[in-house]
Design an enzyme around this catalytic site. Structure first.
Site, short mmCIF file in Angstrom:
data_model
loop_
_atom_site.label_atom_id
_atom_site.label_comp_id
_atom_site.label_asym_id
_atom_site.label_seq_id
_atom_site.Cartn_x
_atom_site.Cartn_y
_atom_site.Cartn_z
N ALA A 253 0.49 -1.25 -0.07
CA ALA A 253 0.29 0.06 -0.35
C ALA A 253 0.68 1.26 0.00
O ALA A 253 0.06 2.22 -0.10
CB ALA A 253 -0.70 0.30 0.97
N ALA A 254 2.29 1.25 -0.20
CA ALA A 254 3.01 2.33 -0.39
C ALA A 254 2.75 2.88 -0.95
O ALA A 254 2.44 4.29 -1.06
CB ALA A 254 4.30 2.45 -0.19
N GLY A 255 2.30 2.38 -2.46
CA GLY A 255 2.00 3.57 -3.53
C GLY A 255 0.89 3.39 -3.64
O GLY A 255 0.20 4.44 -4.13
N ASP A 256 -0.31 2.75 -3.44
CA ASP A 256 -1.68 3.51 -3.15
C ASP A 256 -1.60 4.78 -2.19
O ASP A 256 -2.10 5.64 -2.20
CB ASP A 256 -2.75 2.48 -2.02
CG ASP A 256 -2.45 1.29 -3.41
OD1 ASP A 256 -2.54 0.98 -4.29
OD2 ASP A 256 -2.84 -0.12 -3.04
O1 RIB Z 1 -1.19 -2.12 -3.46
C1 RIB Z 1 -1.25 -2.99 -2.06
C2 RIB Z 1 -3.05 -3.73 -2.15
O2 RIB Z 1 -2.75 -5.00 -3.44
C3 RIB Z 1 -2.76 -4.65 -1.47
O3 RIB Z 1 -3.67 -4.54 -0.50
C4 RIB Z 1 -3.48 -6.29 -2.40
O4 RIB Z 1 -4.69 -5.46 -1.65
C5 RIB Z 1 -3.62 -5.81 -3.55
O5 RIB Z 1 -4.88 -5.36 -3.78
#
Ligand code: RIB
Length: 305
Positions: A253-256
């Site tokens: 989730a760093a990119g998110d």
């Molecule tokens: O970007 C990380 C996410 O990628 C995770 O939370 C996983 O669910 C996938 O979708």
């Protein structure tokens, strides 16, 4: 306040802690196993709302126990959930995260309800999209739904932001969708899939960015993990914003976090790009210091610059 719509996935993440990736034929013990909320769409929506943006989420979830705990988190964070609907046939999406010592991960995704997001679901959210400053999408929901959302956005002067992850093969990414995209944010691998340019230097980043500008995309951001992120405008201005150095435990989730936090802070005329990228990098540097996706995404008050 910035108004953001995120169209994307919801997953239950099963995190498997391992010392190294298993070799073909190898059986190995894992060090730990845990569950957390995830999904690129949900993570980005939470990153945006926690950074202070008024955020609506378009997604699909199963009618299962997982849905209850995920929806509770979304509600507590204040996401607009009017367009998160329930799949009649599929369970909530799932991701299996192989987390190695040092924080690096490999992720396997099972779409489930995410694969059920339709053009009709997006049409039902037309008014919310029209009213937004920006719509963000990734590739964990079907591409026809993303294309429809971006068409509605473009017709109404709403910025479109594509995080092309996980990247399918180039032939599965329609030119029409790229032509509807204002801002694209791939990592090096995704940039190579889209452009054919192997990204491993300043020159190759510039070349990949130019190839994406030639596809009609005005703003290109290439994230390069712990190094930082590069930006390029079609006008010719480019720059690099360095990442914060921290001890990464889990890069999930760093990119998110980068995407959601960036778009919560970026002015629609891009005038504060470096400031917004610095905020987004700081946010990601906090995310990687805790295990799990949604639980590690920081709130504005934690991101002191
Ligand atoms: O970007 C990380 C996410 O990628 C995770 O939370 C996983 O669910 C996938 O979708």
């Amino acid at each position: 306040m910035k108004k953001i719509v995120v169209l994307g996935s919801i997953n239950v993440d099963t995190i498997l802690n391992i010392s190294h990736l298993p070799q073909p034929g190898e059986t190995m013990h894992m060090q730990d196993r845990s569950t957390a909320g995830g999904g690129k769409g949900a993570n980005q929506a939470l990153a945006a709302v926690r950074a202070g943006a008024d955020t609506a989420f378009i997604s699909k979830i199963g009618k299962d126990h997982a849905a209850d705990f995920m929806m509770k988190t979304f509600e507590e964070d204040g996401l607009n959930l009017d367009h998160v609907t329930f799949s009649e046939t599929e369970g909530t999406g799932k991701a299996y995260i192989l987390l190695q010592d040092g924080g690096q991960n490999s992720i396997l995704v099972y779409g489930g309800a995410n694969a059920d997001v339709t053009v009709e679901d997006v049409d039902a959210a037309k008014d919310v999209i029209k009213d937004a400053d920006c719509i963000i999408a990734q590739f964990e929901v079907p591409i026809p739904a993303i294309t429809e959302a971006f068409k509605i956005a473009k017709e109404n002067g709403v910025l479109t932001f594509l995080n092309p992850a996980p990247a399918p093969s180039r032939r599965d990414i329609p030119d029409e969708l790229l032509g509807l995209t204002d801002i694209i944010a791939p990592n090096e691998t995704e940039a190579e899939i889209i452009t054919g340019v192997h990204v491993d230097s300043d020159e190759s980043m510039q070349a990949a960015a130019k190839a994406m500008h030639d596809m009609g995309i005005q703003t290109v951001l290439i994230t390069v993990g712990s190094k930082g992120s590069f930006y390029s405008f079609a006008s010719g201005k480019t720059g690099f914003v360095k990442a914060f150095k921290v001890n990464a435990i889990d890069t999930t989730a760093a990119g998110d976090t980068f995407v959601g936090a960036l778009m919560a802070k970026l002015n629609t005329d891009m005038s504060n790009i470096e400031e917004a990228m610095t905020y987004a990098n700081k946010s990601s540097s906090i995310t990687v210091q805790t295990k799990g996706a949604q639980n590690s995404i920081p709130y504005e008050k934690q991101v002191e610059l």
